[in-house]
Design an enzyme around this catalytic site. Structure first.
Site, PDB file in Angstrom:
ATOM      1  N   HIS A  67       0.891  -1.226  -0.132  1.00  0.00           N
ATOM      2  CA  HIS A  67      -0.042  -0.030  -0.023  1.00  0.00           C
ATOM      3  C   HIS A  67       0.735   1.245  -0.072  1.00  0.00           C
ATOM      4  O   HIS A  67       2.057   1.129   0.277  1.00  0.00           O
ATOM      5  CB  HIS A  67      -0.926  -0.051   0.994  1.00  0.00           C
ATOM      6  N   LYS A 118      -0.645   4.691   4.501  1.00  0.00           N
ATOM      7  CA  LYS A 118      -1.516   3.932   5.015  1.00  0.00           C
ATOM      8  C   LYS A 118      -1.125   3.710   6.643  1.00  0.00           C
ATOM      9  O   LYS A 118       0.194   3.501   6.948  1.00  0.00           O
ATOM     10  CB  LYS A 118      -1.701   2.647   4.366  1.00  0.00           C
ATOM     11  N   GLY A 163      -6.135  -4.601   6.763  1.00  0.00           N
ATOM     12  CA  GLY A 163      -7.679  -5.231   7.248  1.00  0.00           C
ATOM     13  C   GLY A 163      -7.932  -6.347   6.177  1.00  0.00           C
ATOM     14  O   GLY A 163      -8.250  -7.328   6.638  1.00  0.00           O
ATOM     15  N   THR A 164      -7.577  -5.903   4.931  1.00  0.00           N
ATOM     16  CA  THR A 164      -7.636  -7.115   4.049  1.00  0.00           C
ATOM     17  C   THR A 164      -6.898  -8.190   4.014  1.00  0.00           C
ATOM     18  O   THR A 164      -7.623  -9.584   3.840  1.00  0.00           O
ATOM     19  CB  THR A 164      -7.649  -6.446   2.569  1.00  0.00           C
TER      20      THR A 164
HETATM   21  N1  LIG Z   1     -13.040  -0.869   3.165  1.00  0.00           N
HETATM   22  C1  LIG Z   1     -12.247  -0.412   2.031  1.00  0.00           C
HETATM   23  O1  LIG Z   1     -12.555  -0.634   1.073  1.00  0.00           O
HETATM   24  C2  LIG Z   1     -11.262   0.669   2.358  1.00  0.00           C
HETATM   25  C3  LIG Z   1     -10.476   1.347   1.337  1.00  0.00           C
HETATM   26  C4  LIG Z   1      -9.621   2.114   1.083  1.00  0.00           C
HETATM   27  C5  LIG Z   1      -9.295   2.709   2.636  1.00  0.00           C
HETATM   28  N2  LIG Z   1      -9.964   2.233   3.599  1.00  0.00           N
HETATM   29  C6  LIG Z   1      -9.704   2.524   5.231  1.00  0.00           C
HETATM   30  O2  LIG Z   1     -10.494   3.879   5.209  1.00  0.00           O
HETATM   31  C7  LIG Z   1      -9.805   4.752   6.126  1.00  0.00           C
HETATM   32  C8  LIG Z   1      -9.383   5.932   5.547  1.00  0.00           C
HETATM   33  O3  LIG Z   1      -8.558   5.938   4.501  1.00  0.00           O
HETATM   34  P1  LIG Z   1      -7.984   7.206   3.689  1.00  0.00           P
HETATM   35  O4  LIG Z   1      -7.081   6.693   2.890  1.00  0.00           O
HETATM   36  O5  LIG Z   1      -9.146   8.196   3.215  1.00  0.00           O
HETATM   37  O6  LIG Z   1      -7.272   7.877   5.188  1.00  0.00           O
HETATM   38  P2  LIG Z   1      -7.059   9.459   5.251  1.00  0.00           P
HETATM   39  O7  LIG Z   1      -5.776   9.583   6.172  1.00  0.00           O
HETATM   40  O8  LIG Z   1      -6.535   9.979   3.921  1.00  0.00           O
HETATM   41  O9  LIG Z   1      -8.242  10.119   5.948  1.00  0.00           O
HETATM   42  C9  LIG Z   1      -8.734   9.806   7.163  1.00  0.00           C
HETATM   43  C10 LIG Z   1      -9.542  11.188   7.426  1.00  0.00           C
HETATM   44  O10 LIG Z   1     -10.168  10.975   8.792  1.00  0.00           O
HETATM   45  C11 LIG Z   1     -10.030  12.052   9.502  1.00  0.00           C
HETATM   46  N3  LIG Z   1     -10.097  11.947  10.926  1.00  0.00           N
HETATM   47  C12 LIG Z   1      -9.267  11.500  11.680  1.00  0.00           C
HETATM   48  N4  LIG Z   1      -9.793  11.252  12.975  1.00  0.00           N
HETATM   49  C13 LIG Z   1     -11.194  11.491  13.131  1.00  0.00           C
HETATM   50  C14 LIG Z   1     -12.375  11.427  13.830  1.00  0.00           C
HETATM   51  N5  LIG Z   1     -12.132  11.313  15.092  1.00  0.00           N
HETATM   52  N6  LIG Z   1     -13.592  11.730  13.339  1.00  0.00           N
HETATM   53  C15 LIG Z   1     -13.702  11.994  12.046  1.00  0.00           C
HETATM   54  N7  LIG Z   1     -12.608  12.133  11.032  1.00  0.00           N
HETATM   55  C16 LIG Z   1     -11.398  11.805  11.639  1.00  0.00           C
HETATM   56  C17 LIG Z   1      -8.550  12.695   9.200  1.00  0.00           C
HETATM   57  O11 LIG Z   1      -8.614  14.155   9.425  1.00  0.00           O
HETATM   58  C18 LIG Z   1      -8.789  12.614   7.666  1.00  0.00           C
HETATM   59  O12 LIG Z   1      -9.172  13.568   6.909  1.00  0.00           O
HETATM   60  C19 LIG Z   1      -8.659   3.817   6.687  1.00  0.00           C
HETATM   61  O13 LIG Z   1      -8.750   2.990   7.697  1.00  0.00           O
HETATM   62  C20 LIG Z   1      -8.410   3.016   5.222  1.00  0.00           C
HETATM   63  O14 LIG Z   1      -7.569   1.599   5.729  1.00  0.00           O
HETATM   64  C21 LIG Z   1     -10.934   1.114   3.593  1.00  0.00           C
END
Ligand SMILES: NC(=O)c1ccc[n+]([C@@H]2O[C@H](COP(=O)([O-])OP(=O)(O)OC[C@H]3O[C@@H](n4cnc5c(N)ncnc54)[C@H](O)[C@@H]3O)[C@@H](O)[C@H]2O)c1
Length: 239
Positions: free
Chosen positions: A142, A146, A152-153
């Site tokens: 990744h 990250k 998690g995957t």
């Molecule tokens: N399930 C899926 O298919 C999938 C796919 C991609 C990413 N993800 C997961 O999604 C999550 C976010 O990924 P990303 O790449 O957008 O990360 P990122 O760091 O770009 O974004 C996270 C956002 O959450 C905000 N944040 C932090 N604390 C917070 C809180 N207490 N309340 C609300 N917002 C808060 C941050 O300011 C940031 O804007 C990660 O856990 C990632 O692993 C899941």
């Protein structure tokens, strides 16, 4: 129209999801939440605390950090909202809280929202079942931002392997972080003089946003319960 609260609205996935929703007629983001509202560039209001939202909604979509879960779970329970948790890296006790909440509201938990990973997981389970004396390993790659490792995957794939084949089989996970890689997962089964390798690579994070749209539509017609991508993708694999 399905009304959505987007938690993590200013992050990479939050922005991707919000952009996709602009051209999605049946889904409307009524409000966003983000710890860092200064970077908000959305057409909907973004709050620093979900408790400040006063508009009605149907579903909370979470693409943020594990620490946000307790707050959004409480809000979902208090307001009888459905919850799509796409964030990864939760503790065992948080996952347990989600299970408990799903007795009252519909909860969709997905470590990965791409249909391809769902199929990869099934293929890994078939291999694990058929190749009981093979060794198994997972490599996940990744982008360097990250937060959690292993992904998690990868943990979900490991679980598919150990629940379908011998539970005692050791499954080593290698995590690589660097560059701008959206997400690559490789499952390898190593036997005597033969190897099977199954690989999935996401080339754009919109694949997860598209999966979130499908999961929201699925959730909108479900009652209380705990749902995963298997419930969404096992029955049909179209768009
Ligand atoms: N399930 C899926 O298919 C999938 C796919 C991609 C990413 N993800 C997961 O999604 C999550 C976010 O990924 P990303 O790449 O957008 O990360 P990122 O760091 O770009 O974004 C996270 C956002 O959450 C905000 N944040 C932090 N604390 C917070 C809180 N207490 N309340 C609300 N917002 C808060 C941050 O300011 C940031 O804007 C990660 O856990 C990632 O692993 C899941």
């Amino acid at each position: 129209m399905i009304r959505v609260i987007l938690n993590g609205a200013c992050g990479r996935m939050g922005r991707s999801f919000a952009t996709l929703c602009e051209n999605t007629a049946d889904i409307f983001i009524v409000a966003g939440v983000d710890e860092n509202t200064k970077t908000a560039r959305h057409s909907f209001p973004v709050y620093d605390d979900i408790g400040k939202i006063r508009v009605p909604a149907d579903v909370i979509v979470d693409f943020s950090v594990p620490a946000a879960l307790d707050r959004i779970l409480r809000y979902a329970l208090d307001n009888n909202l459905k919850l799509l948790v796409a964030t990864t890296g939760h503790s065992r006790s948080q996952l347990n809280d989600l299970r408990l909440a799903s007795e009252k509201i519909a909860v969709f938990k997905a470590a990965n929202l791409s249909v391809g990973i769902s199929v990869l997981s099934r293929l890994a389970a078939i291999c694990a079942d058929a190749l009981t004396d093979f060794d198994a390993a997972i490599t996940e790659t990744h982008h360097k931002n990250k937060l959690d490792a292993p992904s998690g995957t990868a943990l979900m794939l490991k679980n598919s392997i150990t629940s379908s084949g011998p539970p005692s089989r050791a499954v080593c996970i290698n995590s690589i972080r660097g560059g701008t890689v959206t997400g690559k997962h490789e499952v390898v089964f190593l036997g005597n003089y033969e190897t099977i390798t199954i690989t999935h690579e996401a080339t754009c994070k919109d694949v997860y946003a598209l999966g979130a749209i499908r999961a929201i539509r699925f959730l909108s017609s479900e009652t209380a319960g705990f749902y995963t991508p298997d419930d969404l993708f096992m029955t049909n694999s179209g768009n």
